[in-house]
Design an enzyme around this catalytic site. Structure first.
Site, PDB file in Angstrom:
ATOM      1  N   ASN A  47      12.562  19.541   9.588  1.00 32.55           N
ATOM      2  CA  ASN A  47      12.736  19.793  11.013  1.00 32.55           C
ATOM      3  C   ASN A  47      11.514  20.513  11.567  1.00 32.55           C
ATOM      4  O   ASN A  47      10.872  21.313  10.886  1.00 32.55           O
ATOM      5  CB  ASN A  47      14.033  20.554  11.301  1.00 32.55           C
ATOM      6  CG  ASN A  47      14.154  21.893  10.627  1.00 32.55           C
ATOM      7  OD1 ASN A  47      13.742  22.086   9.488  1.00 32.55           O
ATOM      8  ND2 ASN A  47      14.730  22.854  11.328  1.00 32.55           N
ATOM      9  N   GLU A  49      10.686  22.485  15.063  1.00 32.49           N
ATOM     10  CA  GLU A  49      11.220  22.999  16.318  1.00 32.49           C
ATOM     11  C   GLU A  49      10.122  23.139  17.367  1.00 32.49           C
ATOM     12  O   GLU A  49       8.931  23.068  17.062  1.00 32.49           O
ATOM     13  CB  GLU A  49      11.899  24.347  16.076  1.00 32.49           C
ATOM     14  CG  GLU A  49      13.108  24.237  15.189  1.00 32.49           C
ATOM     15  CD  GLU A  49      13.795  25.552  14.915  1.00 32.49           C
ATOM     16  OE1 GLU A  49      14.924  25.514  14.399  1.00 32.49           O
ATOM     17  OE2 GLU A  49      13.221  26.629  15.197  1.00 32.49           O
ATOM     18  N   CYS A  58      14.309  16.465  14.175  1.00 37.92           N
ATOM     19  CA  CYS A  58      15.136  16.701  12.998  1.00 37.92           C
ATOM     20  C   CYS A  58      14.459  16.153  11.744  1.00 37.92           C
ATOM     21  O   CYS A  58      13.626  15.241  11.810  1.00 37.92           O
ATOM     22  CB  CYS A  58      16.498  16.025  13.163  1.00 37.92           C
ATOM     23  SG  CYS A  58      17.489  16.688  14.512  1.00 37.92           S
ATOM     24  N   GLU A  60      15.749  14.299   9.411  1.00 33.43           N
ATOM     25  CA  GLU A  60      16.099  12.902   9.177  1.00 33.43           C
ATOM     26  C   GLU A  60      15.189  11.973   9.978  1.00 33.43           C
ATOM     27  O   GLU A  60      14.742  10.938   9.484  1.00 33.43           O
ATOM     28  CB  GLU A  60      17.561  12.635   9.562  1.00 33.43           C
ATOM     29  CG  GLU A  60      18.552  13.477   8.808  1.00 33.43           C
ATOM     30  CD  GLU A  60      18.918  14.779   9.527  1.00 33.43           C
ATOM     31  OE1 GLU A  60      20.093  15.177   9.445  1.00 33.43           O
ATOM     32  OE2 GLU A  60      18.039  15.396  10.157  1.00 33.43           O
ATOM     33  N   CYS A  91      22.915  15.496  12.980  1.00 33.55           N
ATOM     34  CA  CYS A  91      23.368  15.610  14.360  1.00 33.55           C
ATOM     35  C   CYS A  91      23.744  14.219  14.872  1.00 33.55           C
ATOM     36  O   CYS A  91      23.476  13.206  14.213  1.00 33.55           O
ATOM     37  CB  CYS A  91      22.279  16.243  15.229  1.00 33.55           C
ATOM     38  SG  CYS A  91      20.858  15.158  15.534  1.00 33.55           S
ATOM     39  N   CYS A  94      20.773  11.771  15.094  1.00 37.60           N
ATOM     40  CA  CYS A  94      20.306  11.314  13.776  1.00 37.60           C
ATOM     41  C   CYS A  94      21.310  10.376  13.125  1.00 37.60           C
ATOM     42  O   CYS A  94      20.913   9.464  12.405  1.00 37.60           O
ATOM     43  CB  CYS A  94      19.998  12.509  12.876  1.00 37.60           C
ATOM     44  SG  CYS A  94      18.432  13.299  13.316  1.00 37.60           S
TER      45      CYS A  94
END
Length: 133
Positions: A47, A49, A58, A60, A91, A94
């Site tokens: 990830n 940010e 993310c 993934e 999430c 994803c």
């Protein structure tokens, strides 16, 4: 490491390594992910940010982008590594991204920091997925 199949061990190692490179100064929640693709290669992501929260990425999504960039087309197995004692399911966004490159045989593994793994298939992860058609 627990007595896991070789592919799963590779995914855990790749996801944990990716986790170390996570950029998570806001949440301090470092996630790693790794994909075994249809070409037999493993792709990892972490990830990343951003102060403008919706602009983050993310783990993934990073792994999927790496797979596509290298010519992989399908996810055989994907693992998401949590930084704590709880599994970290993908999430909603994803889940749909995974669905785009998955089929009914794709395994989605979620691993906590103790090595406990929960596995679901794509129908269990995203029962009402958007489809191409």
């Amino acid at each position: 490491m627990k007595n896991l199949e070789k592919d799963t061990q590779k995914l855990i190692q790749a996801a944990r390594q990716a986790q170390l490179n996570s950029y998570a100064p806001y949440s301090n929640f470092r996630v790693g992910s790794a994909i075994l693709a249809d070409n037999g290669k493993v792709y990892a992501g972490c990830n990343v940010e951003n102060a403008a929260y919706p602009l983050g990425q993310c783990a993934e999504a990073g792994a999927i982008a790496s797979m596509i960039l290298d010519g992989g087309q399908k996810i055989v197995k994907i693992l998401v590594a949590s930084p704590n004692e709880k599994i970290c399911p993908p999430c909603g966004g994803c889940r749909q991204k995974i669905k785009e490159f998955a089929d009914k045989n794709t395994e989605i593994l979620m691993c906590d920091n103790q090595g406990n793994i929960q596995t679901v298939d794509i129908a269990g992860l995203l029962p009402f997925a958007f489809e191409l058609d």
